[in-house]
Each structure stands twice: as structure tokens, then as C-alpha cells.
Scaffold this motif. Structure first.
Motif, PDB file in Angstrom:
ATOM      1  N   ASP A  30      -4.897   4.174  -4.261  1.00 41.40           N
ATOM      2  CA  ASP A  30      -5.676   5.047  -3.367  1.00 41.40           C
ATOM      3  C   ASP A  30      -6.678   5.848  -4.185  1.00 41.40           C
ATOM      4  OD1 ASP A  30      -4.138   6.891  -4.699  1.00 41.40           O
ATOM      5  OD2 ASP A  30      -2.927   7.445  -2.957  1.00 41.40           O
ATOM      6  N   ASP A  31      -7.409   6.689  -3.451  1.00 43.40           N
ATOM      7  CA  ASP A  31      -8.444   7.478  -4.125  1.00 43.40           C
ATOM      8  C   ASP A  31      -7.888   8.654  -4.902  1.00 43.40           C
ATOM      9  OD1 ASP A  31      -7.580   8.880  -1.991  1.00 43.40           O
ATOM     10  OD2 ASP A  31      -9.532   9.062  -0.993  1.00 43.40           O
ATOM     11  N   SER A  89       0.872  -1.201   0.000  1.00 44.12           N
ATOM     12  CA  SER A  89       0.000   0.000   0.000  1.00 44.12           C
ATOM     13  C   SER A  89       0.899   1.238   0.000  1.00 44.12           C
ATOM     14  CB  SER A  89      -0.916   0.004   1.225  1.00 44.12           C
ATOM     15  OG  SER A  89      -0.134   0.011   2.410  1.00 44.12           O
ATOM     16  N   ASP A 126       3.964   8.835   1.733  1.00 38.72           N
ATOM     17  CA  ASP A 126       3.635   8.718   0.300  1.00 38.72           C
ATOM     18  C   ASP A 126       4.579   7.785  -0.460  1.00 38.72           C
ATOM     19  OD1 ASP A 126       1.517  10.393   0.629  1.00 38.72           O
ATOM     20  OD2 ASP A 126       2.670  12.194   0.085  1.00 38.72           O
TER      21      ASP A 126
END
Length: 464
Positions: free
Chosen positions: A145-146, A57, A62
Motif C-alpha cells: 500500500d501507499d 492485499s 490491517d
């Protein structure tokens, strides 16, 4: 080359068919097994790929984070060909994640047009890594991610595992099929030998018939062989009926001519001496001629019969015994090899040998020597498998000059008018031996007189 053995033909055809079938089976099973192994390998890579996807992930900094636990030590050992690699895509800039086995190396990315993604947005391709391992790679791309940040996930496996697995299976498969093939050939061979046994029994039954030990093929045969045995028995019966009919006709004709000839001979006695002698001579010659031609007809009817056979020893001993009684002043020596059997009727053997002994006794001074042995012929008139008996009769009489031998074999010719007879004996011997495809010849005897040589057909174990 034409194969004459039925067993060899069936075994060769069974061997060729079995070999073709087993090779086809081996190739088909190997191909199916390869497809199954490769499909299982792809499924393994796919499962590991999504294990990596679920384990990676974007972290708080970041950057890509995660520690995939694939449960396979090969992903932690360098240069094994088992790697996983996660690389950021687009404007998302961060360090990639890779397995310990990959180290600082990288895996080339093929062009999408050359290796497109499937409907599940996955693709599989093969390549060679930096240490020459032939590997297969499973790849997919996932948004993490979104914010739309995505990464490329790849997992590879060493194809040598597939090849080793296939080679192991193939070697066992070929060994098993070889055992099955060899076992099948042995079983086929035994089944063929067992299945052809009735033919061997039929052959032995025919041998017994040819040796005079039986008159028909006896035994219980399979339904495929029984009609053949029945036809052979029918042929033997037909042959026997033909011979018996010929004998009956010969007897009838001889009986019908016996009385007229006897009347002529009786009437000749009432005539003047010169006339009586002419009529008696001609009647006796006629009687001998009729007998000769009737014998030829009878021989022609039964010459090829498998039942015609006569043991040499008893017949020739009986003839010699009769000649000794009729010629007490002449020594008759007889030497017959053991186990000789003529492929002739007994009366024909008695006719030819008796004529030779009678002729020799007329001209012998003190001795007649008779021998009978197996022999071979250079001018074999049949199929080369028939046996032959050589009968030699010698006397110590005056013999014949070379120019007289040809005359002696002519019907009715008598070179010595002082001796009794019709002059038909030697010609009859020549005709009967010829009817049996044998031969007859005269020459000078070693003991001084005439040597008569007969070659007559024999029954042997090899030809029976």
C-alpha cells in the motif's frame, strides 16, 4: 593383437565411433533437456508467485487477506512440497498467509548475501522441507500500500517432478539411441559386406587361376578394385612371357647343341674301337648334362608360376603303359589317389617319375609297384599351407645296401656296369625334385628291392 580381417577392423572402428558419438549425443541432449525442464519449472514457479502476489492485499483490519487460486490441488494437499507463503515485513505486524499444504510448518529464509535478488527483485533457491522433500523456492518482496507496508511472497515446487520428467525422457532417449546404434551397426555391417564383395569375387577368380580353370582375372570390378585386378593380370602375363621365353631359349640352345653332339657321335664311329667308345661315352654324357642343366634353368624360370600344374592320374598311367610295352615280362602295378594335381610342368613330372620307373624296370625281377597319395611334411620349407604328393616306386630286384644309396645319387655313378644307362637318372630326379622344393630318398622296399620316395608339390583346394 593385430586384427587381420578388414571387415572386423571396419566394424570395430564403426562400433567405437558410433558408441562414442551416441554417448556424446545422449549426454548433450540430456543436459539440454534438463536445462529446458528446469527453466520451465522456474517459469511455472514465477507465474504462480505473481498469481499469489495479485491475490493478496491488506484488508480493512490491517491484516493480510486473499485466497490465491493456483489451479493445482497439490497446494491443498499436505507435505507435497508445493507451498505458497506470504509473510509481513518490517514493523508491519500481522499473521502470515500460507497454503493448506504447508500447514503450521514454515520455510527457512536464506541469507540475502548468500542468495541475492536479481534485477527483477526475485531470487530462486533450493532447500529441504520438514518432510524431506527437495524443493525449489521462488521469492520476491512487494510493497502492498501507499503506507509502505510490504510482504515477502514465496512459492515452492517439488523438484522430484523435474527429476521424474528428466528420467522419463532420458530412458526413452537412451532406448531410441540404442535402437539407432544397433540399426546403424547392422546397416554398416551389411554395407561393408556388400562393399567388400568385389574383393571376394577377385579372390575366387584367383582360385580359378590357381586351379587351372582360368588364365586371367575376369569380371567387372569397382574402380577401387579394378587396378588391382589389372596389375595381377599384368603379372600373370609377364610370368607367362618369362616362362615362354625361357622355354624358347632352352629349345634354341638344345637345337644348337644337337648337331655338334650328333657330329661327334658320328665321327666316333670312324675311329678305332677304344677311341670311339671313349668319345661316344663322353658325348652321350655331355648330351645328358646339357639336357639336365637346361631343364634346371627352365624349372627355375617357371617354378613359382601359378599356372604350372599337371594332373597325376593320366600322366602316370601313360608312363606305366609305356613301361609295360617295353618290359612285357614285368608286372607294373599303379595306385594313384583320385584328384591329385602336381604343381609342376608335365614334362618335369614325366622326367622324374619316368626315370624312377625306368630304373626300377632295369633291376626288377617280376614286379614294380607305384603309388601316389597326398601327404604332409614335418620339414615344411614354405609357408606351411602348400600341399604335397608322395610318389613311391618299389621293385623286387636286389636293392641297394645303405652304403650304396649315397653313391647311387651321385651324378654319373653306375653301381651295375652290366645295365645300360649313363648313371644320371637318379641324380636328375634328385635335382628336379629339389628345384621344386621337394625331396627324394632311397631305402629298402617292402617287396625286397629298392624303394624310391618322391615328395613333390601339389595343388589343393585349400591352397588354390
Amino acid at each position: 593383437m593385430r586384427i587381420r580381417s578388414l571387415t572386423a577392423r571396419v566394424l570395430i572402428l564403426a562400433t567405437l565411433w558410433s558408441a562414442l558419438a551416441l554417448v556424446t549425443i545422449a549426454v548433450a541432449i540430456s543436459a539440454l533437456y534438463r536445462q529446458g525442464v528446469e527453466r520451465g519449472f522456474n517459469n511455472l514457479l514465477r507465474a504462480q508467485l505473481y498469481n499469489v502476489v495479485n491475490s493478496v492485499s491488506i484488508g480493512d483490519s490491517d491484516s493480510l487477506t486473499g485466497s490465491p487460486a493456483l489451479g493445482d490441488l497439490r497446494f491443498s494437499q499436505p507435505a507435497t512440497g508445493w507451498y505458497w507463503l506470504v509473510e509481513p515485513l518490517g514493523n508491519y505486524a500481522t499473521a502470515p498467509l500460507a497454503s493448506a499444504s504447508l500447514g503450521v510448518a514454515n520455510l527457512a529464509v536464506p541469507d540475502v548475501e548468500a542468495t541475492p535478488f536479481d534485477q527483477n527483485y526475485e531470487r530462486y533457491y533450493e532447500m529441504t522441507d520438514d518432510v524431506a522433500n527437495h524443493i525449489r523456492v521462488a521469492e520476491t518482496e512487494v510493497v502492498l500500500d501507499d503506507q509502505g507496508r510490504a510482504a515477502r511472497f514465496r512459492v515452492s515446487g517439488n523438484l522430484q517432478v523435474v527429476e521424474d520428467e528428466i528420467a522419463f525422457f532420458t530412458s526413452r532417449l537412451y532406448a531410441a539411441l540404442a535402437v539407432v546404434g544397433i540399426g546403424g551397426l547392422i546397416v554398416n555391417g551389411l554395407a561393408i559386406l556388400y562393399g567388400l564383395k568385389p574383393l571376394d569375387r577377385a579372390r575366387r577368380a584367383l582360385e580359378r587361376i590357381r586351379r587351372g580353370e582360368a588364365e586371367r582375372i575376369e569380371g567387372d570390378f569397382p574402380s577401387e578394385v579394378q587396378p588391382l585386378a589389372n596389375e595381377i593380370n599384368a603379372l600373370i602375363d609377364s610370368n607367362r612371357r618369362i616362362v615362354e621365353r625361357a622355354r624358347m631359349q632352352v629349345g634354341n640352345l638344345a637345337h644348337s647343341l644337337k648337331t655338334p653332339i650328333a657330329v661327334l657321335l658320328n665321327e666316333a664311329r670312324t675311329l678305332e674301337k677304344n677311341q670311339a667308345e671313349v668319345i661316344a661315352t663322353q658325348a652321350e654324357a655331355m648330351q645328358a648334362q646339357v639336357s639336365s642343366y637346361l631343364n634346371r634353368a627352365r624349372i627355375a624360370a617357371q617354378r613359382d608360376s601359378v599356372l604350372a600344374r599337371t594332373e597325376a592320374q593320366p600322366v602316370m598311367e601313360r608312363l606305366a603303359r609305356v613301361m609295360r610295352k617295353l618290359n612285357a615280362d614285368i608286372l607294373f602295378e599303379l595306385d594313384v589317389a583320385p584328384d591329385l594335381t602336381f604343381a609342376m610342368e608335365q614334362q618335369d613330372v614325366e622326367e622324374v617319375v619316368g626315370n624312377l620307373l625306368e630304373n626300377a624296370s632295369r633291376f626288377a625281377r617280376t614286379k614294380v609297384v607305384t603309388k601316389a597319395v597326398m601327404t604332409a611334411r614335418d620339414d615344411e620349407p614354405t609357408d606351411g599351407r602348400r600341399g604335397w604328393i608322395e610318389v613311391v616306386v618299389e621293385d623286387d630286384g636286389p636293392g641297394l645296401a645303405p652304403d650304396q644309396i649315397g653313391e647311387a645319387l651321385k651324378r654319373g655313378r653306375r653301381l651295375d656296369e652290366s645295365k645300360p644307362g649313363t648313371g644320371l637318372g637318379l641324380s636328375i630326379v634328385k635335382e628336379i625334385s629339389g628345384e621344386y622344393q621337394g625331396s627324394f630318398g632311397l631305402s629298402r622296399a617292402g617287396i625286397g628291392g629298392l624303394r624310391a620316395q618322391l615328395i613333390l608339390p601339389a595343388v589343393t583346394k585349400d591352397t588354390a
